[in-house]
Design a protein around this motif. Sequence first.
Motif, PDB file in Angstrom:
ATOM      1  N   ASP A  66       1.533 -12.503 -13.220  1.00 30.27           N
ATOM      2  CA  ASP A  66       2.270 -12.027 -14.387  1.00 30.27           C
ATOM      3  C   ASP A  66       2.660 -10.551 -14.235  1.00 30.27           C
ATOM      4  O   ASP A  66       3.741 -10.151 -14.666  1.00 30.27           O
ATOM      5  CB  ASP A  66       1.455 -12.236 -15.664  1.00 30.27           C
ATOM      6  N   LEU A  67       1.799  -9.747 -13.612  1.00 26.49           N
ATOM      7  CA  LEU A  67       2.154  -8.352 -13.362  1.00 26.49           C
ATOM      8  C   LEU A  67       3.407  -8.268 -12.490  1.00 26.49           C
ATOM      9  O   LEU A  67       4.318  -7.476 -12.763  1.00 26.49           O
ATOM     10  CB  LEU A  67       0.997  -7.602 -12.681  1.00 26.49           C
ATOM     11  N   VAL A  68       3.450  -9.091 -11.452  1.00 27.86           N
ATOM     12  CA  VAL A  68       4.614  -9.103 -10.567  1.00 27.86           C
ATOM     13  C   VAL A  68       5.844  -9.579 -11.338  1.00 27.86           C
ATOM     14  O   VAL A  68       6.930  -8.999 -11.216  1.00 27.86           O
ATOM     15  CB  VAL A  68       4.367  -9.985  -9.322  1.00 27.86           C
ATOM     16  N   LYS A  69       5.672 -10.602 -12.154  1.00 28.77           N
ATOM     17  CA  LYS A  69       6.796 -11.117 -12.953  1.00 28.77           C
ATOM     18  C   LYS A  69       7.338 -10.037 -13.884  1.00 28.77           C
ATOM     19  O   LYS A  69       8.551  -9.859 -13.996  1.00 28.77           O
ATOM     20  CB  LYS A  69       6.340 -12.334 -13.755  1.00 28.77           C
ATOM     21  N   GLN A  70       6.445  -9.314 -14.549  1.00 28.65           N
ATOM     22  CA  GLN A  70       6.881  -8.246 -15.459  1.00 28.65           C
ATOM     23  C   GLN A  70       7.640  -7.170 -14.691  1.00 28.65           C
ATOM     24  O   GLN A  70       8.649  -6.655 -15.161  1.00 28.65           O
ATOM     25  CB  GLN A  70       5.681  -7.641 -16.188  1.00 28.65           C
ATOM     26  N   SER A  71       7.170  -6.842 -13.508  1.00 31.44           N
ATOM     27  CA  SER A  71       7.840  -5.848 -12.678  1.00 31.44           C
ATOM     28  C   SER A  71       9.238  -6.310 -12.282  1.00 31.44           C
ATOM     29  O   SER A  71      10.186  -5.519 -12.238  1.00 31.44           O
ATOM     30  CB  SER A  71       7.003  -5.575 -11.425  1.00 31.44           C
ATOM     31  N   SER A  72       9.385  -7.597 -12.008  1.00 33.56           N
ATOM     32  CA  SER A  72      10.669  -8.137 -11.553  1.00 33.56           C
ATOM     33  C   SER A  72      11.747  -8.081 -12.626  1.00 33.56           C
ATOM     34  O   SER A  72      12.931  -8.213 -12.313  1.00 33.56           O
ATOM     35  CB  SER A  72      10.497  -9.581 -11.065  1.00 33.56           C
ATOM     36  N   LEU A  73      11.357  -7.872 -13.866  1.00 34.60           N
ATOM     37  CA  LEU A  73      12.324  -7.806 -14.958  1.00 34.60           C
ATOM     38  C   LEU A  73      13.083  -6.484 -14.999  1.00 34.60           C
ATOM     39  O   LEU A  73      14.051  -6.345 -15.742  1.00 34.60           O
ATOM     40  CB  LEU A  73      11.616  -8.045 -16.305  1.00 34.60           C
ATOM     41  N   SER A 102       3.964 -14.261  -5.462  1.00 32.98           N
ATOM     42  CA  SER A 102       4.656 -14.029  -6.733  1.00 32.98           C
ATOM     43  C   SER A 102       5.878 -13.129  -6.568  1.00 32.98           C
ATOM     44  O   SER A 102       6.635 -12.951  -7.517  1.00 32.98           O
ATOM     45  CB  SER A 102       3.684 -13.415  -7.742  1.00 32.98           C
ATOM     46  N   GLY A 103       6.041 -12.518  -5.393  1.00 33.74           N
ATOM     47  CA  GLY A 103       7.213 -11.695  -5.126  1.00 33.74           C
ATOM     48  C   GLY A 103       6.943 -10.233  -4.845  1.00 33.74           C
ATOM     49  O   GLY A 103       7.881  -9.467  -4.609  1.00 33.74           O
ATOM     50  N   ALA A 104       5.679  -9.811  -4.871  1.00 33.48           N
ATOM     51  CA  ALA A 104       5.364  -8.399  -4.589  1.00 33.48           C
ATOM     52  C   ALA A 104       5.790  -8.041  -3.168  1.00 33.48           C
ATOM     53  O   ALA A 104       5.593  -8.826  -2.240  1.00 33.48           O
ATOM     54  CB  ALA A 104       3.867  -8.145  -4.768  1.00 33.48           C
ATOM     55  N   GLN A 105       6.375  -6.869  -3.002  1.00 34.53           N
ATOM     56  CA  GLN A 105       6.847  -6.424  -1.699  1.00 34.53           C
ATOM     57  C   GLN A 105       5.988  -5.312  -1.102  1.00 34.53           C
ATOM     58  O   GLN A 105       6.022  -5.087   0.097  1.00 34.53           O
ATOM     59  CB  GLN A 105       8.296  -5.931  -1.814  1.00 34.53           C
ATOM     60  N   ASN A 106       5.242  -4.610  -1.948  1.00 33.08           N
ATOM     61  CA  ASN A 106       4.432  -3.483  -1.491  1.00 33.08           C
ATOM     62  C   ASN A 106       3.002  -3.663  -1.984  1.00 33.08           C
ATOM     63  O   ASN A 106       2.771  -3.839  -3.183  1.00 33.08           O
ATOM     64  CB  ASN A 106       5.008  -2.170  -2.026  1.00 33.08           C
ATOM     65  N   LEU A 107       2.054  -3.595  -1.061  1.00 33.24           N
ATOM     66  CA  LEU A 107       0.647  -3.827  -1.382  1.00 33.24           C
ATOM     67  C   LEU A 107      -0.205  -2.632  -0.968  1.00 33.24           C
ATOM     68  O   LEU A 107       0.115  -1.924  -0.011  1.00 33.24           O
ATOM     69  CB  LEU A 107       0.126  -5.056  -0.640  1.00 33.24           C
ATOM     70  N   ALA A 108      -1.297  -2.451  -1.686  1.00 31.43           N
ATOM     71  CA  ALA A 108      -2.277  -1.428  -1.338  1.00 31.43           C
ATOM     72  C   ALA A 108      -3.635  -1.879  -1.866  1.00 31.43           C
ATOM     73  O   ALA A 108      -3.726  -2.819  -2.662  1.00 31.43           O
ATOM     74  CB  ALA A 108      -1.890  -0.080  -1.949  1.00 31.43           C
ATOM     75  N   TYR A 109      -4.669  -1.202  -1.417  1.00 30.65           N
ATOM     76  CA  TYR A 109      -6.007  -1.463  -1.946  1.00 30.65           C
ATOM     77  C   TYR A 109      -6.786  -0.160  -1.976  1.00 30.65           C
ATOM     78  O   TYR A 109      -6.456   0.808  -1.286  1.00 30.65           O
ATOM     79  CB  TYR A 109      -6.750  -2.530  -1.133  1.00 30.65           C
ATOM     80  N   TYR A 110      -7.835  -0.148  -2.794  1.00 37.28           N
ATOM     81  CA  TYR A 110      -8.674   1.046  -2.949  1.00 37.28           C
ATOM     82  C   TYR A 110     -10.017   0.619  -3.517  1.00 37.28           C
ATOM     83  O   TYR A 110     -10.055  -0.241  -4.390  1.00 37.28           O
ATOM     84  CB  TYR A 110      -8.001   2.042  -3.906  1.00 37.28           C
ATOM     85  N   PRO A 111     -11.089   1.224  -3.054  1.00 39.99           N
ATOM     86  CA  PRO A 111     -11.227   2.177  -1.961  1.00 39.99           C
ATOM     87  C   PRO A 111     -11.384   1.468  -0.620  1.00 39.99           C
ATOM     88  O   PRO A 111     -11.375   0.246  -0.534  1.00 39.99           O
ATOM     89  CB  PRO A 111     -12.496   2.942  -2.332  1.00 39.99           C
TER      90      PRO A 111
END
Length: 194
Positions: free
Chosen positions: A112-119, A157-166
């Motif tokens: 859903d986060l990715v979907k909201q971003s895609s809007l 879901s369509g995310a193009q850029n990923l990261a993680y922490y720590p």
Amino acid sequence: QKDALPFYLNITQGNLKAPQELTKEQKQKWTDVKTNQLLSLTEALKKAVLFYRPEIKFARTFYAPILADPDSEEWLAQNYQKSLDAYDYVVIMAYPYMEEILKRDTQEWLADLVKQSSLFPDGLKKTVFKIQTYNWDRTQWIESSKLDQWLRTLVASGAQNLAYYPDDLFENQPRLSIIRRMMATEDFPFRRDR
């Protein structure tokens, strides 16, 4: 930066009252002032940095509710669209444990986060979805297989850029052999121009 009180008094017509007593219109104006002042501050910082490093890219980190609940701008002073316009990237802290999402479907929440971003125009292109690798409440690392699952959900879901922490390279947390599957190649999740 300027003192906030004159802005606040201008919105309240000179009445010094508690923020919870503001009308809906006054709350929106106050929210806009806070958001815009932070953007103004970072613009000044960007100019100073660009003088010495003209090639540098800028990102601003946001809490996940800014996508899931637009009303959160009132207390976070973060606006997703304005930040997409102002920075090269917006980093969304997609932290299921921190947001206490695990009582619900975590993968659905991430999707859903990715979907909201895609809007938003350029939302997916300019958004980095960053997952947490450590559960600070329990003071323990999250299983790398679970992190892999979260990253795969974001990409599917369509995310193009990923990261993680720590990241703890000395303890191999998260486990490199697992996390590199989604993070280390040139062709995945999308082929890059070379």
